[in-house]
Design a protein around this motif. Structure first.
Motif, mmCIF file in Angstrom:
data_model
loop_
_atom_site.group_PDB
_atom_site.id
_atom_site.type_symbol
_atom_site.label_atom_id
_atom_site.label_comp_id
_atom_site.label_asym_id
_atom_site.label_seq_id
_atom_site.Cartn_x
_atom_site.Cartn_y
_atom_site.Cartn_z
ATOM 1 N N ASP A 130 0.873 -1.159 -0.179
ATOM 2 C CA ASP A 130 -0.008 -0.061 0.038
ATOM 3 C C ASP A 130 0.990 1.228 -0.074
ATOM 4 O OD1 ASP A 130 0.948 0.255 2.536
ATOM 5 O OD2 ASP A 130 -1.040 0.843 3.552
ATOM 6 N N LYS A 134 -3.456 3.072 0.542
ATOM 7 C CA LYS A 134 -4.238 3.213 -0.522
ATOM 8 C C LYS A 134 -3.497 1.655 -1.016
ATOM 9 C CE LYS A 134 -5.893 6.992 -0.291
ATOM 10 N NZ LYS A 134 -7.228 7.025 0.538
ATOM 11 N N SER A 140 -4.672 -0.878 -10.042
ATOM 12 C CA SER A 140 -4.380 0.365 -9.368
ATOM 13 C C SER A 140 -3.675 1.279 -10.300
ATOM 14 C CB SER A 140 -3.353 0.338 -7.966
ATOM 15 O OG SER A 140 -4.155 -0.443 -7.057
ATOM 16 N N ASN A 152 -5.239 5.197 -7.012
ATOM 17 C CA ASN A 152 -6.563 4.723 -6.979
ATOM 18 C C ASN A 152 -7.764 5.812 -7.031
ATOM 19 O OD1 ASN A 152 -5.299 2.321 -6.834
ATOM 20 N ND2 ASN A 152 -5.687 2.038 -4.536
ATOM 21 N N PHE A 206 -8.235 -3.479 -0.540
ATOM 22 C CA PHE A 206 -8.663 -2.496 -1.691
ATOM 23 C C PHE A 206 -9.912 -2.108 -1.491
ATOM 24 C CE2 PHE A 206 -10.053 -2.011 -6.311
ATOM 25 C CZ PHE A 206 -9.083 -0.764 -6.641
ATOM 26 N N ILE A 209 -11.777 2.365 -7.002
ATOM 27 C CA ILE A 209 -11.018 3.522 -7.751
ATOM 28 C C ILE A 209 -12.378 4.295 -8.001
ATOM 29 C CG2 ILE A 209 -10.279 4.194 -9.960
ATOM 30 C CD1 ILE A 209 -8.330 1.785 -9.906
#
Length: 220
Positions: A130, A134, A140, A152, A206, A209
């Motif tokens: 990450d 994120k 990504s 993202n 996750f 997005i």
């Protein structure tokens, strides 16, 4: 039928009548036996059906358990679950070097810098990564957005803290050894690059997005 005939006390009863009565008794007994056989067979059929249903239910339950297991594995390996494990933390921020030979743009952390660092960590076997919280997955994106990066779809300012779960030594070496991209960022461009090992990192899942497909649709 009268009691006289049943008991054979009536003088008018002949052998044929008694024979017929005996046959009737045998018939009734045979019917009773057949009914018992039929009932036994019906009970057996119901039992077999019950067993088959239980077996179907058992197979269905096993299939559902296996399916859920596969779904959880897919979620795990594609970044849709929180994970925990050993790894490294890498902090990267803009250069503070006063070297006049460096262009101002060379002193700023760009999207390509973070992308190369992420690829280096993946090549070293990172299992989860990450950046500033994120989660990095196959879809990504890391792009420049003025003074910040968008990861993202969300703006992320410097400094950039990259956390990676995996073999600590391999991950640490790929961002500290001479000749690596991280080493050059630090020693050639004066960027602040610091790495430490950690035995208990928690990488969040996750969350998606913030973008919408305008053209691509499901083929199903």
């Amino acid at each position: 039928m009268s009691a006289a005939i049943v008991n054979g006390a009536d003088a008018g009863v002949d052998e044929n009548t008694i024979y017929a009565l005996k046959n009737l008794n045998n018939y009734e007994k045979n019917v009773k036996d057949m009914r018992e056989v039929v009932k036994s067979l019906q009970d057996e059929v119901l039992y077999e059906k019950s067993q088959a249903k239980d077996l179907d239910d058992h197979n269905f339950l096993e299939s559902m358990i296996e399916m859920n297991h596969q779904i959880e594995e897919l979620k795990f390996y594609n970044g849709f679950t929180d994970v925990r494990g050993p790894g490294i933390m890498l902090r990267v921020s803009d250069s503070t070097s006063d070297d006049e030979n460096l262009d101002i743009m060379d002193k700023i952390v760009h999207d390509v810098d973070i992308t190369v660092l992420l690829n280096d960590l993946k090549s070293a076997g990172a299992e989860a990564i990450d950046v500033n919280g994120k989660r990095i997955v196959n879809i990504s994106e890391v792009v420049c957005a003025g003074p910040v990066l968008k990861i993202n779809g969300e703006a992320v300012p410097a400094p950039f803290v990259i956390r990676a779960v995996g073999d600590q030594e391999k991950l640490y070496n790929v961002v500290t050894e001479e000749g690596t991209y991280a080493y050059d960022l630090k020693n050639k461009y004066g960027m602040e690059v610091a790495a430490i090992m950690s035995y208990n990192l928690v990488i969040p899942k996750f969350y998606g997005i913030n973008s919408e497909n305008k053209f691509a649709q499901s083929a199903e």
